[in-house]
Design an enzyme around this catalytic site. Structure first.
Site, PDB file in Angstrom:
ATOM      1  N   ASP A  68       0.799  -1.062  -0.071  1.00  0.00           N
ATOM      2  CA  ASP A  68      -0.022   0.046   0.063  1.00  0.00           C
ATOM      3  C   ASP A  68       0.859   1.446   0.109  1.00  0.00           C
ATOM      4  O   ASP A  68       1.793   1.484   0.785  1.00  0.00           O
ATOM      5  CB  ASP A  68      -0.925  -0.143   1.419  1.00  0.00           C
ATOM      6  CG  ASP A  68      -1.929   1.332   1.464  1.00  0.00           C
ATOM      7  OD1 ASP A  68      -2.840   1.013   0.410  1.00  0.00           O
ATOM      8  OD2 ASP A  68      -1.803   1.957   2.272  1.00  0.00           O
TER       9      ASP A  68
ATOM     10  N   GLU B 111       1.547   0.432  -4.756  1.00  0.00           N
ATOM     11  CA  GLU B 111       0.961   1.743  -5.372  1.00  0.00           C
ATOM     12  C   GLU B 111       2.283   2.607  -5.273  1.00  0.00           C
ATOM     13  O   GLU B 111       2.458   3.225  -4.150  1.00  0.00           O
ATOM     14  CB  GLU B 111      -0.096   2.224  -4.364  1.00  0.00           C
ATOM     15  CG  GLU B 111      -1.354   1.444  -4.460  1.00  0.00           C
ATOM     16  CD  GLU B 111      -2.372   2.053  -3.670  1.00  0.00           C
ATOM     17  OE1 GLU B 111      -3.561   2.433  -3.904  1.00  0.00           O
ATOM     18  OE2 GLU B 111      -2.100   2.184  -2.264  1.00  0.00           O
TER      19      GLU B 111
END
Ligand code: CA
Length: 642
Positions: A332, A361
């Site tokens: 993340d 990400e």
């Protein structure tokens, strides 16, 4: 001044490199080691139970200062099942904290538990392996799922609704007999099941299992402990461990690899996080004014650049791969972490598990790092992390716009973006092994909801054609295809008031759950069959899974001279072990049928606007094909026997 913790002098004195942090259990003795370099005194509190505040202290063991800022203690006897915390004293203040290296905890993660990990292994665990060992990340087809969403709708027919064990149940169906849950995922053909956070997070109260609670779980409390609300018993620490392993074993036995969503970039509450209660301010980036850096938007950013945070992340990822047989990690907001940390984590895992995949990400974010000269793990820096792939928001945004507008709004730029992405050659990406292609994930509207909102005048059947066109591009593009669970059944997230939900992180099960009953209707069943066919086609053609840019440039060509807004590509046969003589792709987002010239030869259709798979749908040997409005067409060149 927390930046003192980032100086070379501090790190030289206080970086502990051993592998015995936490509680190390044997039947005869348990040893404890905790890193607390600024402490004046540390003790281990042994408890009979795992519930914070309960008056059940068994003993308080003083700890002795040891190497590099660590403190140690040991206790004879079999402590399996004993709960513990640390009390860390500095000056006049004493903080009680859970162990950052806790292997499991009692309810809500407040107290760690000493555990005999081998006793939690399911039958056959010793020989359990990644079902996709030996394959590359480009061979993966990733399916992103929240544990609860699979089984929380009554039509799932799954007994352990909302639990890890719900993913172990085979043979479940809707009332009308359509397969659900594990069987559905298996039949769809995806290779990797990516689970939204399954480590212990804070936003669901584990002590209230009968109340309706839902959260995605991007609020880490204990990084190395399974989430208790997914276990049938959150009070006994061994249960969550045992049940998560059973889930992974059942998935592996079904031919499905398991990816964990890991959220090292921030914690739930920076002051309450156990690491920061033991070493105040160490885990988080805090600026010169004492303000927490907030690039994550979640109130704090992790100081991955500090030696003992970096070690903690490396140790944590390695632990999940080794102890739980996790086959992949989705980081993340990885753009908040530095590339050295990522590369060390990848290197540590791959020493023993070379097939584990990594992606994240890689958005560039503003964060107050505590050392100069760091390189962050962003898309733009992808060449610094050759084993980490990045979510491709270029194709996500361009495809959503292209399929809903037919490129009619003069979106030549979208076609350029889709062309680059289809070839796995985005400007920020060094290799098709580093781009994760998707058009929907847990964030934002579902694909079908996005289409519905963007095309208020369109008929339902037209919207489904748009959905299928987007899916066909993603699943035939170079790179790594990724989809949100339920995209293949036209998933919608509809609020009780009828509006569509853009951010369902804490919405009720009724919004988030997969609605299995819909699969009893032809419209949804057809969408599912289309996705299943796209995945089967991808698996049948090795040329769709090229692992480097040189192979792409030498074999995949964007076709010129096409009608406006139409895209076509020619992919040569033979490359990467491709058995066919070549493939031809036509993506027509316009509302008109289009005539396209084919290269010489006889071409068999395997994908069109309605059907996809490994069964031939038709043959073109005239050199010219007419493709339907809003459709993908993929053809395979027939081999000529000499
Ligand atoms: Ca929890």
């Amino acid at each position: 001044m927390p930046h003192i913790n980032s100086t070379e002098a501090f790190e030289a004195a206080c970086t502990y490199t051993g592998h015995d942090l936490g509680a190390t259990w044997t039947p005869e003795r348990t040893a404890f080691r905790v890193w607390a370099p600024a402490a004046d005194a540390v003790a281990v509190n042994l408890y009979a139970g795992g519930t914070a505040g309960a008056d059940d202290l068994l003993e308080r063991l003083p700890m002795r200062a040891d190497a590099n800022g660590t403190w140690v203690a040991a206790k004879d006897g079999d402590l399996n099942g004993t709960y513990y915390t640390y009390s860390v004293t500095r000056g006049h203040q004493t903080n009680e904290a859970c162990d950052p290296y806790a292997r499991t905890t009692g309810v809500n993660g407040d107290r760690a538990m000493v555990i005999d990990l081998a006793s939690t292994n399911p039958a056959g665990w010793e020989t359990d392996t990644n079902p996709h060992a030996g394959l590359t990340i480009n061979d993966a087809v990733i399916y992103e799922l929240h544990v609860r969403d699979l089984s929380s709708d009554p039509s799932s027919g799954i007994r352990h609704a909302g639990k890890f064990l719900g993913l172990t149940e085979a043979g479940t169906t809707t009332p009308g007999g359509v397969p659900t849950g594990l069987d559905h995922i298996k039949a769809l053909g995806v290779t990797h099941l990516h689970l939204l956070p399954v480590y212990d997070y804070g936003s669901v109260d584990e002590a209230r299992p009968d109340e309706a609670q839902f959260n995605w779980g991007y609020d880490p409390v204990n990084y190395n402990v399974p989430e208790g609300s997914y276990a049938t018993d959150p009070y006994h620490g061994e249960v969550r461990v045992r049940e998560m392993k059973r889930m992974i074993k059942a998935l592996h036995d079904s031919g499905i690899s398991v990816v964990m969503d890991v959220v090292y970039n921030h914690v739930y509450h920076p002051e309450q996080f156990c690491f920061n209660r033991i070493v105040p301010g160490y885990f988080s980036r805090i600026d010169e004014n004492g303000v927490y850096s907030n690039g994550s938007g979640c109130g704090n950013d992790t100081a991955s650049e500090r030696s003992m945070v970096r070690k903690y992340i490396v140790d944590s990822v390695s632990y999940w791969a080794e102890e739980y047989h996790i086959d992949g990690f989705r980081f993340d907001l990885v753009g908040l972490l530095d590339t050295r940390t990522i590369n060390e984590a990848v290197g540590a895992v791959r020493q023993k598990h070379p097939d584990v995949i990594f992606y994240g990400e890689g958005w560039a974010m503003d964060t107050a790092v505590t050392k100069p000269g760091l390189i962050m793990a962003t898309q733009e820096n992808s060449r610094e992390t050759p084993s980490l792939a990045y979510f491709n928001d270029t194709i996500r945004n361009a495809l959503r716009d292209a399929v809903t507008s037919g490129c009619a709004s003069g979106l030549d730029g979208q076609n350029a973006a889709i062309r680059q992405s289809f070839m796995g050659l985005n400007g920020w990406c060094a290799s098709p092994a580093q781009t994760v292609n998707y058009v929907s994930c847990h964030d934002n509207y579902t694909l079908m909801d996005h289409i519905t909102r963007s095309t208020p005048e369109a008929a339902r059947e037209v919207r489904i054609r748009m959905n299928n066109l987007a899916a066909a591009v993603c699943l035939t593009a170079q790179g790594v295809p990724f989809m949100q669970a339920g995209e293949e059944m036209l998933r919608t997230k509809r609020n009780p008031d009828g509006t569509l939900n853009e951010n369902s992180y804490n919405a009720p099960d009724s919004v988030n759950s997969l609605k299995w009953l819909t699969l009893e209707e032809a419209e949804y069943r057809n969408a599912y069959e289309y996705y299943r066919g796209l995945i089967a086609f991808r698996k049948a053609h090795r040329a769709l899974r090229l692992t480097n840019a040189d192979d792409v440039r030498a074999n995949l060509t964007a076709v010129n001279g096409l009608p406006r807004d139409v895209l076509a590509f020619h992919l040569k046969g033979g490359v990467n072990g491709e058995a066919s003589d070549g493939l031809f792709f036509i993506f027509n987002p316009t509302e008109s049928a289009q005539e396209i010239d084919l290269p010489a030869g006889t071409w068999d259709v395997y994908i069109n606007g309605d059907k996809a798979g490994t069964d031939m749908l038709g043959t073109i040997d005239s050199g010219l094909i007419t493709v339907e409005p809003i459709s993908a067409t993929v053809l395979v060149k027939r081999q000529v026997s000499l």
